[in-house]
Design a protein around this motif. Structure first.
Motif, PDB file in Angstrom:
ATOM      1  N   ASP A 125      -4.881   7.661   2.324  1.00  0.00           N
ATOM      2  CA  ASP A 125      -5.501   7.835   3.643  1.00  0.00           C
ATOM      3  C   ASP A 125      -6.344   9.104   3.714  1.00  0.00           C
TER       4      ASP A 125
ATOM      5  N   THR B 203      -9.337   6.352   7.098  1.00  0.00           N
ATOM      6  CA  THR B 203      -8.355   6.034   8.138  1.00  0.00           C
ATOM      7  C   THR B 203      -7.960   7.209   9.025  1.00  0.00           C
ATOM      8  N   GLU B 204      -8.337   8.428   8.689  1.00  0.00           N
ATOM      9  CA  GLU B 204      -7.822   9.569   9.444  1.00  0.00           C
ATOM     10  C   GLU B 204      -8.213   9.524  10.920  1.00  0.00           C
TER      11      GLU B 204
ATOM     12  N   CYS C 247      -5.921   7.059  12.589  1.00  0.00           N
ATOM     13  CA  CYS C 247      -4.579   7.626  12.778  1.00  0.00           C
ATOM     14  C   CYS C 247      -4.552   8.539  13.997  1.00  0.00           C
TER      15      CYS C 247
ATOM     16  N   TYR D   4      -2.162   7.832  17.319  1.00  0.00           N
ATOM     17  CA  TYR D   4      -1.160   8.822  17.728  1.00  0.00           C
ATOM     18  C   TYR D   4      -1.506   9.402  19.100  1.00  0.00           C
TER      19      TYR D   4
ATOM     20  N   TYR E 163      -3.530  17.699  15.692  1.00  0.00           N
ATOM     21  CA  TYR E 163      -3.296  16.620  14.730  1.00  0.00           C
ATOM     22  C   TYR E 163      -3.498  17.105  13.296  1.00  0.00           C
TER      23      TYR E 163
ATOM     24  N   SER F  82      -1.532  15.507   9.998  1.00  0.00           N
ATOM     25  CA  SER F  82      -2.416  14.868   9.022  1.00  0.00           C
ATOM     26  C   SER F  82      -1.805  14.879   7.625  1.00  0.00           C
TER      27      SER F  82
ATOM     28  N   LEU G 126       4.427   8.234   8.174  1.00  0.00           N
ATOM     29  CA  LEU G 126       4.567   7.707   9.530  1.00  0.00           C
ATOM     30  C   LEU G 126       5.895   8.109  10.164  1.00  0.00           C
TER      31      LEU G 126
ATOM     32  N   ASN H 259       6.031  11.719  11.019  1.00  0.00           N
ATOM     33  CA  ASN H 259       5.171  12.031  12.159  1.00  0.00           C
ATOM     34  C   ASN H 259       5.770  11.558  13.479  1.00  0.00           C
TER      35      ASN H 259
ATOM     36  N   TYR I 111       2.819   2.334  16.463  1.00  0.00           N
ATOM     37  CA  TYR I 111       1.772   2.714  15.514  1.00  0.00           C
ATOM     38  C   TYR I 111       1.347   1.532  14.643  1.00  0.00           C
TER      39      TYR I 111
ATOM     40  N   GLU J  50      -2.275  -0.185  14.499  1.00  0.00           N
ATOM     41  CA  GLU J  50      -3.058  -0.021  13.278  1.00  0.00           C
ATOM     42  C   GLU J  50      -3.486  -1.368  12.710  1.00  0.00           C
TER      43      GLU J  50
ATOM     44  N   SER K 136       2.276   6.196   2.455  1.00  0.00           N
ATOM     45  CA  SER K 136       2.312   4.876   3.079  1.00  0.00           C
ATOM     46  C   SER K 136       3.353   3.969   2.425  1.00  0.00           C
TER      47      SER K 136
END
Length: 215
Positions: A10, A16-17, A20, A24, A40, A45, A49, A52, A73, A77, A111
């Protein structure tokens, strides 16, 4: 020449940041809070998951369980993933060059397997990887070194013969703690001076990695 290159996912391979951050942000906004981009990038970052969601529950005193936060989430996503998440510029070109030179290519991500393999397969690049390490395989997430220690073990190479490519500060710190050279390709946050000193190089995109490695 390095014998193995270890890729984060990521923010490094896939874009994808920003997604994300938005999801969030939607999570905490649902309970009357705001998540700034600065907060974040500083606290969340590059991390797993579950880590976080636990941190958001603690930081914002959210009245939800870990399972409820994770479900929020992942369900949100999926909407973005169904639309398609692109590779970062230079990603496929770099993978092709490394494969042509016989360099082992390892994925090391916070992930889970289905998510990571799914997005790589959707972009047609899953076949470049010789092996993969996923968040649930290790005890401690980034910035702990566990995922990269596992990755160089799977690569079958010594730490000094490996190179990590990362975008986040937590990822750079993890690679440094593992004793592996790391190149930082920042995504949504420029690395601090402390993190810059940990990195072998800080580059604007994956295109420049080929030059550093003389591919």
């Amino acid at each position: 020449m390095k014998k193995a290159v270890i890729f984060d996912l990521d923010g490094l391979l896939i874009d994808t940041e920003s997604t994300c951050f938005k999801i969030y942000g939607d999570l905490v906004r649902k309970y009357g809070h705001e998540l700034t981009l600065a907060a974040y990038t500083e606290r969340y970052s590059g991390k797993a998951l579950i880590d976080n969601v636990n941190q958001f529950i603690a930081d914002f005193d959210l009245p939800i369980t870990l399972e409820e936060g994770a479900e929020f989430y992942t369900s949100n996503e999926k909407v973005y993933f169904d639309r398609g998440i692109p590779l970062k510029p230079g990603a496929e070109e770099l993978l092709k060059k490394l494969k042509a030179r016989g360099v082992r290519i390892i994925l090391a991500t916070s992930s889970v397997r289905d998510r990571a393999v799914g997005v790589l397969r959707a972009n047609g690049v899953d076949g470049y990887f010789d092996d993969m390490v996923f968040g649930p395989e290790v005890e401690h997430g980034k910035p702990a070194p566990d995922v990269f220690l596992k990755a160089h073990e799977k690569a079958g190479e010594r730490a000094e013969d490996c190179l990590v490519l990362e975008d986040s500060e937590a990822g750079v710190q993890a690679a440094y703690a593992a004793g592996i050279d790391v190149i930082c390709v920042p995504d949504i946050k420029a690395p601090s001076e402390t993190v810059r000193r940990m990195a072998w190089a800080v580059l604007p995109s994956l295109y420049e990695v080929s030059g550093i490695l003389q591919l």
